[in-house]
Design a protein around this motif. Structure first.
Motif, mmCIF file in Angstrom:
data_model
loop_
_atom_site.group_PDB
_atom_site.id
_atom_site.type_symbol
_atom_site.label_atom_id
_atom_site.label_comp_id
_atom_site.label_asym_id
_atom_site.label_seq_id
_atom_site.Cartn_x
_atom_site.Cartn_y
_atom_site.Cartn_z
ATOM 1 N N PHE A 231 0.818 -1.248 -0.065
ATOM 2 C CA PHE A 231 -0.103 0.076 0.006
ATOM 3 C C PHE A 231 0.840 1.116 0.042
ATOM 4 O O PHE A 231 0.648 2.258 -0.628
ATOM 5 C CB PHE A 231 -0.876 -0.222 1.120
ATOM 6 C CG PHE A 231 -1.840 1.171 1.439
ATOM 7 C CD1 PHE A 231 -2.856 1.255 0.307
ATOM 8 C CD2 PHE A 231 -1.780 2.224 2.044
ATOM 9 C CE1 PHE A 231 -4.037 2.169 0.206
ATOM 10 C CE2 PHE A 231 -2.671 3.378 1.880
ATOM 11 C CZ PHE A 231 -3.701 3.188 1.246
ATOM 12 N N ILE A 232 1.823 1.167 0.775
ATOM 13 C CA ILE A 232 2.947 2.313 0.619
ATOM 14 C C ILE A 232 4.420 1.665 0.498
ATOM 15 O O ILE A 232 4.767 1.026 1.211
ATOM 16 C CB ILE A 232 3.089 2.936 2.058
ATOM 17 C CG1 ILE A 232 1.987 3.475 2.482
ATOM 18 C CG2 ILE A 232 4.244 4.149 2.027
ATOM 19 C CD1 ILE A 232 1.825 4.116 4.078
ATOM 20 N N PRO A 233 4.778 1.925 -0.945
ATOM 21 C CA PRO A 233 6.015 1.297 -1.262
ATOM 22 C C PRO A 233 7.235 1.691 -0.528
ATOM 23 O O PRO A 233 7.212 2.829 0.434
ATOM 24 C CB PRO A 233 6.157 1.961 -2.669
ATOM 25 C CG PRO A 233 4.949 2.342 -3.267
ATOM 26 C CD PRO A 233 4.088 2.839 -1.873
ATOM 27 N N GLY A 234 8.407 0.989 -0.383
ATOM 28 C CA GLY A 234 9.446 1.195 0.289
ATOM 29 C C GLY A 234 9.692 2.557 0.212
ATOM 30 O O GLY A 234 10.128 3.244 -0.875
ATOM 31 N N LEU A 235 10.378 3.294 1.195
ATOM 32 C CA LEU A 235 10.985 4.825 1.134
ATOM 33 C C LEU A 235 12.426 4.684 0.255
ATOM 34 O O LEU A 235 12.415 5.731 -0.631
ATOM 35 C CB LEU A 235 11.669 5.285 2.645
ATOM 36 C CG LEU A 235 11.729 6.928 2.606
ATOM 37 C CD1 LEU A 235 10.618 7.565 2.060
ATOM 38 C CD2 LEU A 235 12.296 6.919 4.161
ATOM 39 N N ASP A 236 12.955 3.726 -0.020
ATOM 40 C CA ASP A 236 14.081 3.638 -0.806
ATOM 41 C C ASP A 236 13.755 3.692 -2.371
ATOM 42 O O ASP A 236 14.380 4.579 -2.935
ATOM 43 C CB ASP A 236 14.911 2.582 -0.484
ATOM 44 C CG ASP A 236 14.214 1.049 -0.719
ATOM 45 O OD1 ASP A 236 13.022 1.268 -0.605
ATOM 46 O OD2 ASP A 236 14.804 0.123 -1.060
#
Length: 338
Positions: A231-236
């Motif tokens: 739902f929220i992709p990785g910050l990287d």
């Protein structure tokens, strides 16, 4: 000031112009979706009105297109007939802009000369005409970004161009509404602030949607509600580019993610505003606005999961026009003093 009933022709004229601007937005969307926007490599406001009229003229126009990166890297080997197809999309888009200019200017002169326009209305309309001309210049500024080092226009320039078009559309609707006397009761200040908040988010969403379109980001992550399995992709992944602000304009994942989150925010804000406005003179209008935002969200999801087919993509763009058009009238309704 001219009598209220005498302004009916002015309202009809402005509504026609607003409709033409809406059609212009849709034609522009089709031009982008068919990758036709770079087919005309020069800005000729007067002499560009006519398309090439001979085989030699077509060959000369095609030769100019062959010099830009889009042809060399994507469309190399394109036939002249294929070039004509994309040329006519862009030519039609520019021609419609010229027609809108005349449809606005000639009646403006007539109504001004015949005394239909008040001292406060005439300058507003003159400013709208100037802004319309500026939009043409912004359009060329956008096209120019794709003629040298890119195979498409710069996404942020596309976003400025599209958002400016929506602003002009909204401004015309606002002027039309201002020509009719306000009805009903004055709504609470909180409802007015809520209406403005929804519209601000809606305009931000138009800008973000254009960034997504410019990056073809709708073609990259085509599942919902998850994106790349989250739902929220990785910050990287969301901040893969340096400096961080570049991700919004150049990172397809980031641009689509922000567009999705803003869509949720807009939907929540519109629904809360509808509840906030219930029982007031703007209650029904707020419900319609929330309904239009909901429909637009559904169209956005369908466009995404079906890999951005042109009919759905244009329906999504039309939905945005309905949201901005009705939302502008709604803001005027809650702001005007009866």
């Amino acid at each position: 000031m001219a009598a209220t009933r005498s302004l009916r022709p002015v309202r009809i004229w402005l509504l026609i112009v607003a409709l033409m601007v809406a059609v212009m937005v849709l034609v522009g969307g089709a031009t982008r979706l068919t990758e036709s926007g770079l087919s005309i490599t020069e800005w000729k406001p007067v002499t560009g009105t006519l398309p090439p009229l001979s085989r030699e003229a077509w060959e000369a126009e095609f030769a100019k297109y062959k010099e830009i990166p889009q042809y060399q890297q994507i469309n190399r080997g394109m036939s002249l007939d294929e070039f004509k197809t994309i040329f006519f999309w862009e030519w039609g888009h520019r021609l419609l802009g010229r027609v809108i200019g005349f449809v606005f200017l000639l009646p403006l002169i007539f109504f001004w000369w015949r005394g239909y326009l008040s001292r406060s209305l005439a300058p507003k309309l003159a400013v709208l005409f100037v802004l319309g001309g500026l939009q043409g210049a912004v359009g060329w500024w956008m096209v120019a970004s794709g003629l040298v080092d890119r195979v498409s226009v710069a996404p942020y320039r596309l976003a400025v161009h599209l958002t400016f078009a929506f602003f002009l559309f909204a401004a015309i609707i606002w002027v039309v509404r201002s020509l009719s006397p306000a009805k009903g009761e004055r709504v609470p200040a909180g409802v007015r602030r809520g209406a403005f908040a929804v519209m601000i988010i809606a305009f931000v969403q138009v800008f973000l949607g254009a960034i997504v379109a410019g990056l073809d980001a709708g073609m990259t992550f085509t599942t919902w509600p998850l994106m790349d399995g989250h739902f929220i992709p990785g910050l990287d992944s969301l901040t893969a580019m340096e400096p961080a602000w570049r991700n919004l304009f150049e990172n397809p994942m980031t641009s689509q993610f922000v567009h999705r989150m803003t869509a949720y925010l807009l939907l929540i804000a519109a629904i809360l505003h509808a509840f906030q406005a219930r029982g007031t003179a703007a209650g029904k209008s707020a419900i319609v606005l929330a309904g239009l935002v909901t429909l637009q969200a559904v169209l956005g999801i369908l466009t995404l999961v079906h890999l951005v087919p042109i009919p759905l993509a244009l329906a999504h763009q039309l939905g945005a026009l309905f949201v901005i058009g009705h939302g502008t009238g709604h803001v005027w309704k809650v702001s005007a003093r009866p």
